[in-house]
Motif scaffolding. Structure first.
Motif, PDB file in Angstrom:
ATOM      1  N   ASP A  67       6.935   4.501 179.709  1.00  0.00           N
ATOM      2  CA  ASP A  67       5.546   4.964 179.687  1.00  0.00           C
ATOM      3  C   ASP A  67       4.603   3.853 180.136  1.00  0.00           C
ATOM      4  O   ASP A  67       4.322   2.921 179.388  1.00  0.00           O
ATOM      5  CB  ASP A  67       5.188   5.441 178.272  1.00  0.00           C
ATOM      6  CG  ASP A  67       3.757   5.953 178.144  1.00  0.00           C
ATOM      7  OD1 ASP A  67       2.999   5.875 179.126  1.00  0.00           O
ATOM      8  OD2 ASP A  67       3.398   6.421 177.052  1.00  0.00           O
ATOM      9  N   VAL A  68       4.136   3.949 181.375  1.00  0.00           N
ATOM     10  CA  VAL A  68       3.060   3.088 181.861  1.00  0.00           C
ATOM     11  C   VAL A  68       1.899   4.009 182.201  1.00  0.00           C
ATOM     12  O   VAL A  68       1.901   4.683 183.228  1.00  0.00           O
ATOM     13  CB  VAL A  68       3.480   2.277 183.105  1.00  0.00           C
ATOM     14  CG1 VAL A  68       2.316   1.406 183.578  1.00  0.00           C
ATOM     15  CG2 VAL A  68       4.703   1.410 182.813  1.00  0.00           C
ATOM     16  N   GLU A  69       0.963   4.113 181.274  1.00  0.00           N
ATOM     17  CA  GLU A  69      -0.156   5.049 181.431  1.00  0.00           C
ATOM     18  C   GLU A  69       0.330   6.466 181.758  1.00  0.00           C
ATOM     19  O   GLU A  69      -0.213   7.153 182.632  1.00  0.00           O
ATOM     20  CB  GLU A  69      -1.120   4.559 182.514  1.00  0.00           C
ATOM     21  CG  GLU A  69      -1.986   3.396 182.093  1.00  0.00           C
ATOM     22  CD  GLU A  69      -2.873   3.732 180.888  1.00  0.00           C
ATOM     23  OE1 GLU A  69      -3.543   4.780 180.905  1.00  0.00           O
ATOM     24  OE2 GLU A  69      -2.885   2.924 179.935  1.00  0.00           O
ATOM     25  N   HIS A  71       3.187   7.328 183.081  1.00  0.00           N
ATOM     26  CA  HIS A  71       4.163   7.391 184.165  1.00  0.00           C
ATOM     27  C   HIS A  71       5.507   6.847 183.674  1.00  0.00           C
ATOM     28  O   HIS A  71       5.562   5.820 182.994  1.00  0.00           O
ATOM     29  CB  HIS A  71       3.678   6.603 185.380  1.00  0.00           C
ATOM     30  CG  HIS A  71       2.382   7.105 185.935  1.00  0.00           C
ATOM     31  ND1 HIS A  71       2.279   8.275 186.663  1.00  0.00           N
ATOM     32  CD2 HIS A  71       1.131   6.597 185.863  1.00  0.00           C
ATOM     33  CE1 HIS A  71       1.031   8.467 187.023  1.00  0.00           C
ATOM     34  NE2 HIS A  71       0.298   7.467 186.543  1.00  0.00           N
ATOM     35  N   LEU A 120       0.549   0.279 190.293  1.00  0.00           N
ATOM     36  CA  LEU A 120       0.009  -0.006 188.967  1.00  0.00           C
ATOM     37  C   LEU A 120       0.257  -1.453 188.559  1.00  0.00           C
ATOM     38  O   LEU A 120      -0.633  -2.111 188.011  1.00  0.00           O
ATOM     39  CB  LEU A 120       0.633   0.924 187.932  1.00  0.00           C
ATOM     40  CG  LEU A 120       0.479   2.428 188.166  1.00  0.00           C
ATOM     41  CD1 LEU A 120       1.159   3.204 187.043  1.00  0.00           C
ATOM     42  CD2 LEU A 120      -0.979   2.815 188.292  1.00  0.00           C
ATOM     43  N   ASN A 147      -1.247  -6.338 185.984  1.00  0.00           N
ATOM     44  CA  ASN A 147      -2.027  -5.130 186.244  1.00  0.00           C
ATOM     45  C   ASN A 147      -2.866  -5.370 187.499  1.00  0.00           C
ATOM     46  O   ASN A 147      -3.800  -6.169 187.498  1.00  0.00           O
ATOM     47  CB  ASN A 147      -2.923  -4.832 185.043  1.00  0.00           C
ATOM     48  CG  ASN A 147      -3.812  -3.611 185.245  1.00  0.00           C
ATOM     49  OD1 ASN A 147      -3.829  -3.003 186.309  1.00  0.00           O
ATOM     50  ND2 ASN A 147      -4.565  -3.256 184.210  1.00  0.00           N
ATOM     51  N   THR A 149      -4.578  -2.931 189.054  1.00  0.00           N
ATOM     52  CA  THR A 149      -5.615  -1.911 189.173  1.00  0.00           C
ATOM     53  C   THR A 149      -6.948  -2.457 188.654  1.00  0.00           C
ATOM     54  O   THR A 149      -7.009  -3.544 188.077  1.00  0.00           O
ATOM     55  CB  THR A 149      -5.244  -0.644 188.387  1.00  0.00           C
ATOM     56  OG1 THR A 149      -5.435  -0.876 186.981  1.00  0.00           O
ATOM     57  CG2 THR A 149      -3.795  -0.241 188.634  1.00  0.00           C
ATOM     58  N   ASP A 151      -8.555  -0.842 186.363  1.00  0.00           N
ATOM     59  CA  ASP A 151      -8.693  -0.242 185.038  1.00  0.00           C
ATOM     60  C   ASP A 151      -7.701  -0.858 184.064  1.00  0.00           C
ATOM     61  O   ASP A 151      -6.654  -1.375 184.457  1.00  0.00           O
ATOM     62  CB  ASP A 151      -8.450   1.275 185.106  1.00  0.00           C
ATOM     63  CG  ASP A 151      -9.428   1.985 186.015  1.00  0.00           C
ATOM     64  OD1 ASP A 151     -10.630   1.670 185.942  1.00  0.00           O
ATOM     65  OD2 ASP A 151      -8.975   2.839 186.809  1.00  0.00           O
ATOM     66  N   LEU A 153      -4.692  -0.742 181.595  1.00  0.00           N
ATOM     67  CA  LEU A 153      -3.526   0.117 181.427  1.00  0.00           C
ATOM     68  C   LEU A 153      -2.704  -0.415 180.265  1.00  0.00           C
ATOM     69  O   LEU A 153      -2.870  -1.547 179.816  1.00  0.00           O
ATOM     70  CB  LEU A 153      -2.714   0.253 182.712  1.00  0.00           C
ATOM     71  CG  LEU A 153      -2.083  -0.972 183.384  1.00  0.00           C
ATOM     72  CD1 LEU A 153      -0.870  -1.494 182.635  1.00  0.00           C
ATOM     73  CD2 LEU A 153      -1.677  -0.622 184.809  1.00  0.00           C
ATOM     74  N   SER A 154      -1.798   0.408 179.776  1.00  0.00           N
ATOM     75  CA  SER A 154      -0.975  -0.002 178.648  1.00  0.00           C
ATOM     76  C   SER A 154       0.427   0.560 178.802  1.00  0.00           C
ATOM     77  O   SER A 154       0.646   1.566 179.470  1.00  0.00           O
ATOM     78  CB  SER A 154      -1.587   0.451 177.320  1.00  0.00           C
ATOM     79  OG  SER A 154      -1.627   1.861 177.238  1.00  0.00           O
ATOM     80  N   ARG A 257       1.009   0.453 171.518  1.00  0.00           N
ATOM     81  CA  ARG A 257       1.045   0.272 172.957  1.00  0.00           C
ATOM     82  C   ARG A 257       0.693  -1.174 173.319  1.00  0.00           C
ATOM     83  O   ARG A 257      -0.107  -1.822 172.626  1.00  0.00           O
ATOM     84  CB  ARG A 257       0.095   1.241 173.649  1.00  0.00           C
ATOM     85  CG  ARG A 257       0.426   2.706 173.397  1.00  0.00           C
ATOM     86  CD  ARG A 257      -0.503   3.625 174.179  1.00  0.00           C
ATOM     87  NE  ARG A 257      -0.238   3.529 175.618  1.00  0.00           N
ATOM     88  CZ  ARG A 257       0.654   4.281 176.259  1.00  0.00           C
ATOM     89  NH1 ARG A 257       1.377   5.182 175.603  1.00  0.00           N
ATOM     90  NH2 ARG A 257       0.817   4.145 177.571  1.00  0.00           N
ATOM     91  N   PRO A 259      -1.237  -3.459 175.678  1.00  0.00           N
ATOM     92  CA  PRO A 259      -2.283  -3.403 176.702  1.00  0.00           C
ATOM     93  C   PRO A 259      -2.125  -4.522 177.726  1.00  0.00           C
ATOM     94  O   PRO A 259      -1.771  -5.653 177.377  1.00  0.00           O
ATOM     95  CB  PRO A 259      -3.570  -3.573 175.887  1.00  0.00           C
ATOM     96  CG  PRO A 259      -3.152  -4.394 174.711  1.00  0.00           C
ATOM     97  CD  PRO A 259      -1.730  -3.999 174.400  1.00  0.00           C
TER      98      PRO A 259
END
Length: 294
Positions: A67-69, A71, A120, A147, A149, A151, A153-154, A257, A259
């Motif tokens: 699980d990456v955001e 995905h 990502l 990261n 991006t 934004d 993400l976690s 999670r 971050p």
């Protein structure tokens, strides 16, 4: 000049001990990613599996995150809170970018983690193989996830999504499955129930041959001793399976999670001793100390 998609063959004392595939041709459901397989002891015993029937998305040794955001970079089904394992069209892929270094005893690689057409994470992966004794060698595996991006993400896991005891995601080693489940132990505990989720300095998985209940040394077989799974501030718990299938990994997101803000990086290092024979606790601890200090 070696083609970039030619597998890297790791060698220790002149002997091949690992084959690293950079651009595997795999269906999207398996979350395609570079992997090491087969990995062997110095005597030639294979200690990894690739796409076994019980979990076709288990690919030898590598980095896999469910699980990456939202995905899936693990492969297979996604655990959805209040719903359970679910088939989703959410699989990402790790794409080999380039080698900064490529030698018989290791490499430095850049990878891109891509999902839904966007990058990502950018990963820098450093892998080195080192001789320890005439029956043991060490695989030093470091990965840094940045990261890229704009934004936050976690990284999550089935555990952070509601499935207790399933905090897998990070470095993962799928070991060979045999008729008898392997023994697993740390410096002060033994058995899957006791070892799973522990934040032990090291953890040993021993298979083949024969052993007494304490996991002490005996003839034949193989032993993997994992150490590290840390960055500068924390020690990740271990994810362990022996009864259902043999596998060991680190847990990046055990309860909450993880971050990774824009432009920041999460770093982990795991050193694995690959030994012929079934080691006892003292032998495992001694080899790990030697491997980590090199």
């Amino acid at each position: 000049m070696t083609a970039p998609d030619t597998p890297v063959v790791l060698r220790v004392a002149g002997r091949p001990v690992g084959r690293y595939v950079t651009r595997p041709e795999l269906p999207a459901r398996l979350s395609p990613r570079p992997f090491l397989h087969p990995v062997t002891t110095l005597a030639g015993t294979a200690v990894t599996e690739l796409s076994p029937a019980d979990h076709t998305h288990h690919l030898g040794v590598g980095v896999a995150v469910p699980d990456v955001e939202g995905h899936n970079f693990w492969g297979g089904r996604t655990y959805v809170r209040d719903q359970g394992p679910t088939e989703l069209d959410n699989h990402g892929a790790q794409r080999h970018g380039s080698f900064q270094l490529r030698d018989p005893d290791g490499f430095v690689e850049e990878l891109r983690w891509i999902a839904a057409g966007a990058e990502l994470l950018r990963e820098r992966r450093t892998v080195a193989a080192t001789e320890l004794t005439d029956t043991a060698w060490a695989l030093d595996f470091t990965f840094s996830l940045t990261n890229v991006t704009s934004d936050a993400l976690s990284i999550g896991s089935p555990a952070t999504n509601g499935r207790s005891g399933a905090a897998y995601g990070g470095f993962f080693w799928r070991a060979r499955k045999e008729d008898t489940a392997p023994a697993v132990f740390t410096a002060d505990s033994e058995g899957e129930a006791e070892v799973h989720g522990a934040r032990a300095d090291w953890l040993a998985l021993a298979g083949g041959g024969s052993s007494r209940s304490s996991g002490v040394a005996s003839g034949g077989g193989w032993t993997l001793v994992f150490a590290g799974a840390t960055d500068t501030t924390r020690r990740d718990p271990w994810f362990v399976r022996t009864a259902e299938y043999p596998g060991v990994g680190s847990s990046l997101a055990p309860a909450e999670r993880l971050p990774i803000p824009p432009g920041e990086t999460a770093v982990r290092r795991v050193v694995t001793v690959v030994a012929d024979g079934r080691l006892d606790r003292d032998e495992a601890a001694a080899l790990v100390r030697k491997a980590v200090s090199q």
